[in-house]
Scaffold this motif. Structure first.
Motif, short mmCIF file in Angstrom:
data_model
loop_
_atom_site.label_atom_id
_atom_site.label_comp_id
_atom_site.label_asym_id
_atom_site.label_seq_id
_atom_site.Cartn_x
_atom_site.Cartn_y
_atom_site.Cartn_z
N PHE A 34 0.84 -1.20 0.00
CA PHE A 34 0.00 0.00 0.00
C PHE A 34 0.87 1.25 0.00
N HIS A 35 1.85 1.27 0.87
CA HIS A 35 2.73 2.45 1.00
C HIS A 35 3.52 2.66 -0.29
N GLN A 36 4.01 1.59 -0.90
CA GLN A 36 4.78 1.70 -2.14
C GLN A 36 3.92 2.25 -3.27
N SER A 37 2.68 1.78 -3.37
CA SER A 37 1.81 2.29 -4.45
C SER A 37 1.49 3.75 -4.22
N ARG A 38 1.29 4.15 -2.96
CA ARG A 38 0.98 5.55 -2.67
C ARG A 38 2.18 6.45 -3.01
N LEU A 39 3.37 6.02 -2.61
CA LEU A 39 4.56 6.80 -2.91
C LEU A 39 4.86 6.80 -4.41
N GLY A 40 4.55 5.70 -5.09
CA GLY A 40 4.75 5.63 -6.54
C GLY A 40 3.88 6.64 -7.27
N LYS A 41 2.64 6.79 -6.83
CA LYS A 41 1.75 7.77 -7.46
C LYS A 41 2.26 9.20 -7.24
N LYS A 42 2.74 9.47 -6.02
CA LYS A 42 3.30 10.79 -5.73
C LYS A 42 4.51 11.07 -6.62
N GLU A 43 5.38 10.07 -6.74
CA GLU A 43 6.60 10.23 -7.53
C GLU A 43 6.27 10.42 -9.01
N ALA A 44 5.26 9.72 -9.51
CA ALA A 44 4.88 9.88 -10.91
C ALA A 44 4.38 11.29 -11.17
N ALA A 45 3.60 11.83 -10.25
CA ALA A 45 3.12 13.21 -10.40
C ALA A 45 4.29 14.18 -10.34
N PHE A 46 5.23 13.94 -9.44
CA PHE A 46 6.40 14.81 -9.33
C PHE A 46 7.24 14.77 -10.61
N ARG A 47 7.43 13.56 -11.18
CA ARG A 47 8.21 13.44 -12.42
C ARG A 47 7.53 14.18 -13.56
N GLU A 48 6.20 14.11 -13.61
CA GLU A 48 5.46 14.79 -14.67
C GLU A 48 5.69 16.30 -14.58
N VAL A 49 5.61 16.85 -13.37
CA VAL A 49 5.84 18.28 -13.18
C VAL A 49 7.29 18.63 -13.54
N GLU A 50 8.23 17.80 -13.11
CA GLU A 50 9.64 18.05 -13.41
C GLU A 50 9.91 18.01 -14.92
N ASN A 51 9.27 17.10 -15.63
CA ASN A 51 9.46 17.04 -17.08
C ASN A 51 8.94 18.30 -17.76
N LYS A 52 7.83 18.84 -17.28
CA LYS A 52 7.31 20.09 -17.84
C LYS A 52 8.28 21.23 -17.56
N ARG A 53 8.78 21.28 -16.31
CA ARG A 53 9.74 22.33 -15.96
C ARG A 53 11.02 22.20 -16.77
N LYS A 54 11.46 20.97 -17.00
CA LYS A 54 12.69 20.74 -17.76
C LYS A 54 12.54 21.23 -19.19
N ALA A 55 11.38 20.99 -19.79
CA ALA A 55 11.15 21.45 -21.16
C ALA A 55 11.23 22.98 -21.22
N ILE A 56 10.62 23.66 -20.26
CA ILE A 56 10.65 25.12 -20.22
C ILE A 56 12.08 25.60 -19.99
N ARG A 57 12.77 24.95 -19.06
CA ARG A 57 14.15 25.33 -18.75
C ARG A 57 15.06 25.13 -19.96
N ASP A 58 14.88 24.03 -20.69
CA ASP A 58 15.69 23.76 -21.87
C ASP A 58 15.46 24.83 -22.94
N LYS A 59 14.22 25.24 -23.13
CA LYS A 59 13.93 26.31 -24.10
C LYS A 59 14.61 27.61 -23.70
N GLN A 60 14.54 27.94 -22.41
CA GLN A 60 15.18 29.17 -21.94
C GLN A 60 16.69 29.10 -22.10
N LEU A 61 17.28 27.96 -21.81
CA LEU A 61 18.73 27.82 -21.98
C LEU A 61 19.13 27.93 -23.45
N ALA A 62 18.32 27.37 -24.34
CA ALA A 62 18.62 27.47 -25.76
C ALA A 62 18.57 28.93 -26.22
#
Length: 81
Positions: A34-62
């Motif tokens: 139960f705990h692993q699945s709950r933390l996995g969902k949190k981590e997936a949401a965090f990765r999704e946000v980080e990927n969006k931020r990374k795309a914006i950051r990469d554009k700004q760096l370019a």
């Protein structure tokens, strides 16, 4: 040799203790799943946000790299004149 004798027969464990051990083991495994699945969902949401931020950051760096290269070219052209 030591004078202490070891008990050759194993001690019978109470069925209540066996049930308690297996019950706690099962409860721990279920809690872990139960705990692993709950933390996995949190981590997936965090990765999704980080990927969006990374795309914006990469554009700004370019853009910054492009501006820096243009500024450097202007400086080199000014030096050559």
């Amino acid at each position: 040799m030591s004078s202490v004798e070891l008990n050759p027969r194993p001690v019978r464990v109470s069925p209540l203790i066996k049930f308690g051990r297996w019950g706690m083991l099962s409860a721990g495994i279920l809690y872990g799943l139960f705990h692993q699945s709950r933390l996995g969902k949190k981590e997936a949401a965090f990765r999704e946000v980080e990927n969006k931020r990374k795309a914006i950051r990469d554009k700004q760096l370019a853009i910054e790299k492009k501006l820096a290269a243009e500024a450097e070219m202007k400086q080199l052209e000014a030096m050559m004149k």
